[in-house]
Design a protein around this motif. Structure first.
Motif, PDB file in Angstrom:
ATOM      1  N   SER A 228       0.829  -1.216   0.000  1.00 56.61           N
ATOM      2  CA  SER A 228       0.000   0.000   0.000  1.00 56.61           C
ATOM      3  C   SER A 228       0.861   1.262   0.000  1.00 56.61           C
ATOM      4  O   SER A 228       0.566   2.220  -0.729  1.00 56.61           O
ATOM      5  CB  SER A 228      -0.928  -0.004   1.217  1.00 56.61           C
TER       6      SER A 228
ATOM      7  N   LEU B 115     -11.998   7.000   5.181  1.00 57.27           N
ATOM      8  CA  LEU B 115     -11.917   6.858   3.730  1.00 57.27           C
ATOM      9  C   LEU B 115     -11.675   5.403   3.357  1.00 57.27           C
ATOM     10  O   LEU B 115     -12.281   4.879   2.408  1.00 57.27           O
ATOM     11  CB  LEU B 115     -10.789   7.742   3.187  1.00 57.27           C
ATOM     12  N   ALA B 116     -10.795   4.727   4.102  1.00 58.42           N
ATOM     13  CA  ALA B 116     -10.529   3.315   3.835  1.00 58.42           C
ATOM     14  C   ALA B 116     -11.775   2.465   4.092  1.00 58.42           C
ATOM     15  O   ALA B 116     -12.080   1.549   3.321  1.00 58.42           O
ATOM     16  CB  ALA B 116      -9.361   2.830   4.696  1.00 58.42           C
TER      17      ALA B 116
ATOM     18  N   LEU C 204     -14.203   2.895   1.193  1.00 60.60           N
ATOM     19  CA  LEU C 204     -13.773   2.155   0.002  1.00 60.60           C
ATOM     20  C   LEU C 204     -14.005   0.664   0.172  1.00 60.60           C
ATOM     21  O   LEU C 204     -14.444  -0.017  -0.765  1.00 60.60           O
ATOM     22  CB  LEU C 204     -12.289   2.431  -0.267  1.00 60.60           C
TER      23      LEU C 204
ATOM     24  N   PHE D 265     -17.525  -0.381  -0.292  1.00 63.03           N
ATOM     25  CA  PHE D 265     -17.896  -0.439  -1.709  1.00 63.03           C
ATOM     26  C   PHE D 265     -17.230  -1.625  -2.415  1.00 63.03           C
ATOM     27  O   PHE D 265     -17.875  -2.329  -3.203  1.00 63.03           O
ATOM     28  CB  PHE D 265     -17.499   0.867  -2.387  1.00 63.03           C
ATOM     29  N   LEU D 266     -15.943  -1.869  -2.121  1.00 62.76           N
ATOM     30  CA  LEU D 266     -15.196  -2.920  -2.811  1.00 62.76           C
ATOM     31  C   LEU D 266     -15.350  -4.288  -2.162  1.00 62.76           C
ATOM     32  O   LEU D 266     -15.206  -5.311  -2.830  1.00 62.76           O
ATOM     33  CB  LEU D 266     -13.702  -2.553  -2.845  1.00 62.76           C
TER      34      LEU D 266
ATOM     35  N   ASN E  39      -8.157  -5.669  -1.708  1.00 60.31           N
ATOM     36  CA  ASN E  39      -8.999  -4.490  -1.512  1.00 60.31           C
ATOM     37  C   ASN E  39      -8.538  -3.686  -0.299  1.00 60.31           C
ATOM     38  O   ASN E  39      -8.575  -2.447  -0.318  1.00 60.31           O
ATOM     39  CB  ASN E  39     -10.454  -4.909  -1.332  1.00 60.31           C
TER      40      ASN E  39
ATOM     41  N   ALA F 146      -7.326   0.189  -0.474  1.00 65.64           N
ATOM     42  CA  ALA F 146      -7.988   1.208   0.338  1.00 65.64           C
ATOM     43  C   ALA F 146      -6.964   2.017   1.138  1.00 65.64           C
ATOM     44  O   ALA F 146      -7.044   3.252   1.206  1.00 65.64           O
ATOM     45  CB  ALA F 146      -8.998   0.554   1.273  1.00 65.64           C
TER      46      ALA F 146
ATOM     47  N   VAL G  11      -4.944   4.340  -1.282  1.00 64.69           N
ATOM     48  CA  VAL G  11      -5.678   5.545  -1.682  1.00 64.69           C
ATOM     49  C   VAL G  11      -5.688   6.566  -0.547  1.00 64.69           C
ATOM     50  O   VAL G  11      -5.522   7.775  -0.769  1.00 64.69           O
ATOM     51  CB  VAL G  11      -7.112   5.185  -2.100  1.00 64.69           C
TER      52      VAL G  11
END
Length: 291
Positions: free
Chosen positions: A99, A140-141, A144, A147-148, A154, A158, A161
């Motif tokens: 990451s 935010l993670a 995400l 959603f994912l 994933n 996350a 990002v």
């Protein structure tokens, strides 16, 4: 006739040698490096170090405390906690390294372009990072992953990002300091292209703060992976993720606290190692410190 003695001149130390000497003079940096190397060794040689299979059920040994046979005890299913902690280092380091690497590549590229070209490029990229920084990284993670879906890749995406915007900010600030240096102006006068200036002169001389940010973000990524795994959004059972292990042991804290304490200590040692390493690197790479 006596020989005329020649004056002796001290050979200036190279920046790399000076930084290495300053780093190894810092006790906290050496301790941090040792802790990080310990975790890396556990991750790389987990199959050789672990005394048991981390996912094998041993019902006869369930809920035991630390003993000669099981140094950190066993969990609800009789799985050896030491083996699961050792294998858990693979997941934590893999997620954090992947990451942070992704965030460094994407965020570093955006930050380098923003700091080098300025004007509308800088404005556009910085407003994009402002949008990302408006959300707390963990929220935010979570958004995400909602959603994912959960899972190793994933989870890695996350966290990457969430860390892209901070890397863009750090790289932009470092590039802004380097782009005004005399050697950049000399290369420009000699007709060097923008790409050559950026990749051969500006970025290599901006590595100090970037390296420090990398070590600190690795610690944050390990904490983020543990937190998301604790919430059930990370690597799924029976994989021995540290955060998931803490969540599994939460209902049994009064019966066998080691189910949660063991992975918690592993997280603490790993994050402490990266933080000490990052602090020592910051001091060693700062040209205003040391002689």
């Amino acid at each position: 006739m006596s020989a005329v003695s020649q004056p002796e001149f001290a050979v200036p130390r190279s920046p790399a040698r000076r930084a290495a000497q300053l780093f190894f003079r810092t006790p906290s940096g050496v301790v941090g490096l040792a802790l990080v190397l310990l975790v890396v060794i556990c991750a790389v040689f987990a199959a050789q170090i672990s005394p048991y299979d981390p996912v094998k059920y041993l019902p006869a040994d369930r809920m035991q405390g630390p003993s000669v046979r099981h140094w950190l005890g066993t969990d609800l299913y009789g799985r050896d906690l030491l083996s699961r902690v050792i294998y858990g280092s693979r997941i934590s380091l893999s997620v954090s390294i992947l990451s942070v690497s992704f965030a460094l590549i994407v965020g570093g590229l955006l930050g380098a372009l923003a700091g080098f070209y300025l004007k509308w490029v800088d404005t556009l990229i910085m407003r994009l990072t402002d949008v990302l920084l408006a959300f707390p990284a963990i929220l935010l993670a979570i958004a995400l992953l909602a959603f994912l879906g959960g899972g190793f890749w994933n989870l890695t995406l996350a966290i990457a990002v969430a860390f892209t915007a901070p890397f863009a900010r750090v790289v932009r600030a470092a590039v802004l300091r380097s782009r005004e240096a005399m050697f950049v102006e000399a290369s420009t006068a000699l007709g060097a292209s923008d790409a050559r200036l950026l990749w051969r002169h500006v970025l290599p001389n901006s590595l100090g703060p970037i390296m420090v940010e990398v070590t600190l973000r690795l610690a944050y990524a390990i904490l983020g992976e543990a937190a998301l795994s604790f919430l059930g959004l990370g690597t799924q059972p029976p994989a021995p993720a540290w955060g998931q292990m803490i969540a599994d042991g939460r209902p049994f804290l009064e019966l066998n606290a080691w189910i949660s304490v063991a992975p918690g200590l592993a997280i603490m040692v790993t994050v402490l190692g990266f933080n000490l390493l990052g602090d020592a690197l910051r001091d060693a790479l700062d040209p205003r410190l040391g002689r």
